[in-house]
Design an enzyme around this catalytic site. Structure first.
Site, PDB file in Angstrom:
ATOM      1  N   ARG A  29       0.845  -1.196   0.000  1.00  0.00           N
ATOM      2  CA  ARG A  29       0.000   0.000   0.000  1.00  0.00           C
ATOM      3  C   ARG A  29       0.878   1.242   0.000  1.00  0.00           C
ATOM      4  O   ARG A  29       1.772   1.383   0.833  1.00  0.00           O
ATOM      5  CB  ARG A  29      -0.916   0.022   1.222  1.00  0.00           C
ATOM      6  CG  ARG A  29      -1.974  -1.057   1.202  1.00  0.00           C
ATOM      7  CD  ARG A  29      -2.915  -0.935   2.379  1.00  0.00           C
ATOM      8  NE  ARG A  29      -3.874  -2.024   2.392  1.00  0.00           N
ATOM      9  CZ  ARG A  29      -4.743  -2.239   3.370  1.00  0.00           C
ATOM     10  NH1 ARG A  29      -4.772  -1.421   4.411  1.00  0.00           N
ATOM     11  NH2 ARG A  29      -5.591  -3.242   3.304  1.00  0.00           N
ATOM     12  N   HIS A  68      -9.628   0.122   3.699  1.00  0.00           N
ATOM     13  CA  HIS A  68     -10.332   1.254   4.315  1.00  0.00           C
ATOM     14  C   HIS A  68      -9.565   2.570   4.185  1.00  0.00           C
ATOM     15  O   HIS A  68     -10.025   3.593   4.674  1.00  0.00           O
ATOM     16  CB  HIS A  68     -10.585   0.957   5.789  1.00  0.00           C
ATOM     17  CG  HIS A  68      -9.340   0.547   6.524  1.00  0.00           C
ATOM     18  ND1 HIS A  68      -8.779  -0.700   6.380  1.00  0.00           N
ATOM     19  CD2 HIS A  68      -8.544   1.210   7.387  1.00  0.00           C
ATOM     20  CE1 HIS A  68      -7.694  -0.785   7.141  1.00  0.00           C
ATOM     21  NE2 HIS A  68      -7.532   0.355   7.746  1.00  0.00           N
ATOM     22  N   ASP A 106     -14.581  -6.364   2.968  1.00  0.00           N
ATOM     23  CA  ASP A 106     -14.282  -7.439   3.911  1.00  0.00           C
ATOM     24  C   ASP A 106     -14.558  -7.063   5.365  1.00  0.00           C
ATOM     25  O   ASP A 106     -14.397  -7.896   6.259  1.00  0.00           O
ATOM     26  CB  ASP A 106     -12.837  -7.935   3.747  1.00  0.00           C
ATOM     27  CG  ASP A 106     -11.790  -6.867   4.017  1.00  0.00           C
ATOM     28  OD1 ASP A 106     -12.154  -5.705   4.311  1.00  0.00           O
ATOM     29  OD2 ASP A 106     -10.584  -7.191   3.920  1.00  0.00           O
ATOM     30  N   ARG A 107     -14.997  -5.834   5.615  1.00  0.00           N
ATOM     31  CA  ARG A 107     -15.292  -5.412   6.987  1.00  0.00           C
ATOM     32  C   ARG A 107     -16.683  -4.787   7.044  1.00  0.00           C
ATOM     33  O   ARG A 107     -17.173  -4.233   6.060  1.00  0.00           O
ATOM     34  CB  ARG A 107     -14.276  -4.374   7.481  1.00  0.00           C
ATOM     35  CG  ARG A 107     -12.830  -4.811   7.378  1.00  0.00           C
ATOM     36  CD  ARG A 107     -11.909  -3.613   7.598  1.00  0.00           C
ATOM     37  NE  ARG A 107     -10.552  -3.889   7.203  1.00  0.00           N
ATOM     38  CZ  ARG A 107      -9.521  -3.982   8.044  1.00  0.00           C
ATOM     39  NH1 ARG A 107      -9.717  -3.829   9.321  1.00  0.00           N
ATOM     40  NH2 ARG A 107      -8.316  -4.217   7.598  1.00  0.00           N
TER      41      ARG A 107
END
Length: 566
Positions: free
Chosen positions: A27, A122, A296-297
């Site tokens: 990232r 996120h 995924d959250r």
């Protein structure tokens, strides 16, 4: 295009020293990928080169992303390089969109050798935001440390990359596109697929959709508010919850994926999903959920904004696991949580006599246990919950799990949560994030804490805050020996454990794109029914004071205003 085979080139490049993938891939800020020549190409080549040529030749790879800025540019490069590196087939979500759980599902369904996910989860998006690349292996889960280390080592010495620069793919049209390449005997195929359908079919086999439809659209239906936060989950929510399960269309908001997530953090917590929290406080809705950028959250809320701590969420699902038809058939082989996650799940495991595992942060550790047949349900404090249906955490799965429990028990979110606390006790838990701390400063602070708490004189120390005394019982730097493959993961977080079961944990996170993120976790167990309804920040104030005093976190980092995550 004249119809002749497309040219495959091998071009020179030079390595970069900073392409080490973390637990969630590589990232960086978008400008890093855009401004550094071949930065993207180097990392993609390193991924392909990490796969043995015999396994790569003619293989199938899945590609999908959360729709953030630079997503389509990266996919074009991945397609061109996959073709040149011997991959036989790419399966890509339409418009390059596919949630992380759906990628895991697709890898497993078509038996691909792996998948490339384009997401920074996120983290914020847009031209000034973040971009990320993650490699998932054949089981559908994140690459383990041995694989990410191999990718990193290749990236440090890379001298060339292979590419088919004239290959162009249409991401908008469903179906197969076939390309002839020079010196290749078999054509290269790109298949554009509906990113929702295969994943939705898995969910249909896990949950009772008839029961859920009755809950959401029957005569006595509940009202829901679902915020996709302009991330990848929007199309999944619309198709599955609205079109199939009958939620009114206006129940789902921010469902169009945007490259900058509408200018917001696509992070489903009380801070970044504050609009949903405020709406839920009105009492108009019975159930609320928000999802992160790659799906995924998720965050669960009840009427009047009642917040379900993620550590409690996985414990409640575990305690009511047989409300989900999938587990009625498969049974439950084990529970697991990441080390920083509160011990709420442990109490359920103890009461049900189901094996409990405590792992480092990173879903690949859960995947190992699942592949061995030892784990069925797991979760982490950062709003991630999942089961062995795939090898990733799954935000929409968690929402359907909660709705299944509500349908079976005929209780509200708050009633279910209160009953759980009265049965198992309550773990008061909070996490503070200090983002973009100077990396050197953060490392030095952790060394200072470690030297202090691992010293013999620290054990037995008493800390008095108000009328309560906390006595240190044990300290360590968490180390995990994987029971499946025998690998050892060290330096996973500094823990202070007190005689009453309370814990303080300090950890450096690997999910940021710049600087370091210092995370402070505080966990305290309360069995007294008179105290389980207290405010968590009030109940944990003493432990937070102790944690800050020991670490001198504010003084050492110059930071006094963390983000309170949960």
């Amino acid at each position: 295009m004249d119809g002749s085979p497309l040219q495959v080139l091998t071009l020179p490049t030079a390595p970069y020293p900073d392409q080490k993938p973390g637990t969630n891939g590589l990232r960086k800020n978008v400008y890093v990928f855009q401004s550094n020549r071949n930065y993207l190409h180097n990392f993609i080549q390193s991924i392909f080169s990490s796969i043995d040529l015999r396994d790569r030749q003619g293989s199938t790879v899945v590609v999908g992303g959360d729709g953030r800025y630079f997503n389509k540019t990266a996919i074009e490069v991945i397609v061109q390089m996959a073709a040149a590196n011997g991959v036989g087939r790419l399966v890509i979500g339409q418009n390059g969109i596919m949630s992380t759980p759906a990628v895991s599902c697709m890898i497993r369904k078509i038996k691909a050798i792996g998948g490339i996910l384009l997401t920074a989860s996120h983290n914020p998006g847009g031209p000034s935001g973040d971009f990320g690349i993650k490699f998932n292996i054949a089981n559908g889960g994140p690459a383990p440390v041995a694989v990410t280390n191999k990718i990193f080592q290749i990236s440090r010495t890379i001298e060339e990359y292979a590419i088919c620069p004239d290959l162009r793919v249409d991401l908008t049209t469903l179906g197969k596109q076939i390309f002839d390449l020079e010196n290749k005997f078999k054509p290269f195929t790109v298949e554009i697929v509906d990113s929702v359908e295969a994943y939705a079919n898995v969910l249909r086999n896990i949950f009772d959709f008839a029961v859920l439809k009755e809950l959401l659209s029957g005569p006595n239906h509940i009202t829901v508010r679902l915020d996709a936060m302009h991330g990848v989950v929007g199309p999944y929510v619309k198709r599955i919850l609205c079109e199939e399960l009958g939620c009114p269309a206006n129940s789902a908001i921010n469902c169009v994926p945007q490259e900058d997530f509408g200018g917001h953090h696509p992070d489903p917590n009380l801070t970044y999903a504050s609009d949903l929290v405020d709406t839920m406080r009105s009492g108009q809705y019975d159930f609320g959920a928000a999802f992160d950028g790659d799906g995924d959250r998720s965050m669960i809320l009840g009427r009047h904004g009642f917040f379900v701590n993620p550590s409690d969420s996985v414990a409640v699902i575990a305690a009511n696991v047989f409300c989900i038809p999938y587990f009625q058939v498969s049974g439950v082989r084990g529970f697991a949580r990441s080390m920083p996650t509160s011990r709420a799940l442990d109490h359920v495991a103890r009461a049900t006599k189901i094996q409990m595992y405590e792992t480092p942060t990173g879903w690949n550790f859960f995947g190992n246990l699942m592949d061995a047949g030892w784990l069925s349900l797991c979760g982490e404090e950062s709003f991630g919950t999942g089961s062995d249906h795939i090898r990733e955490k799954d935000g929409l799965w968690a929402v359907l799990a909660w709705l299944s429990i509500m349908a079976t028990r005929r209780q509200s979110v708050e009633e279910i949560m209160i009953d759980h606390w009265q049965t198992y006790g309550r773990n008061f838990f909070t996490r503070y994030d200090y983002d973009e701390v100077n990396a050197h400063t953060a490392v030095e602070m952790m060394r200072h804490i470690e030297a202090m708490i691992l010293g013999k004189a620290f054990i037995g120390q008493r800390f008095i805050v108000g009328e309560k005394t906390y006595q240190v019982e044990k300290t360590d730097n968490f180390e995990y020996s994987d029971p499946v493959d025998g690998s050892v993961s060290r330096n996973q977080g500094l823990r202070i454990m007190f005689s009453d079961g309370s814990r303080i944990i300090y950890r450096l996170s690997g999910t940021g794109s710049s600087g370091a993120t210092v995370r402070l976790y505080v966990d305290s167990y309360e069995r007294d029914p008179q105290n389980i309804f207290q405010d968590p920040q009030v109940m944990l104030a003493g432990l937070v004071t102790i944690a800050l005093k020991i670490s001198q976190l504010h003084e050492r980092t110059g930071r006094s205003g963390p983000t309170v995550i949960a």
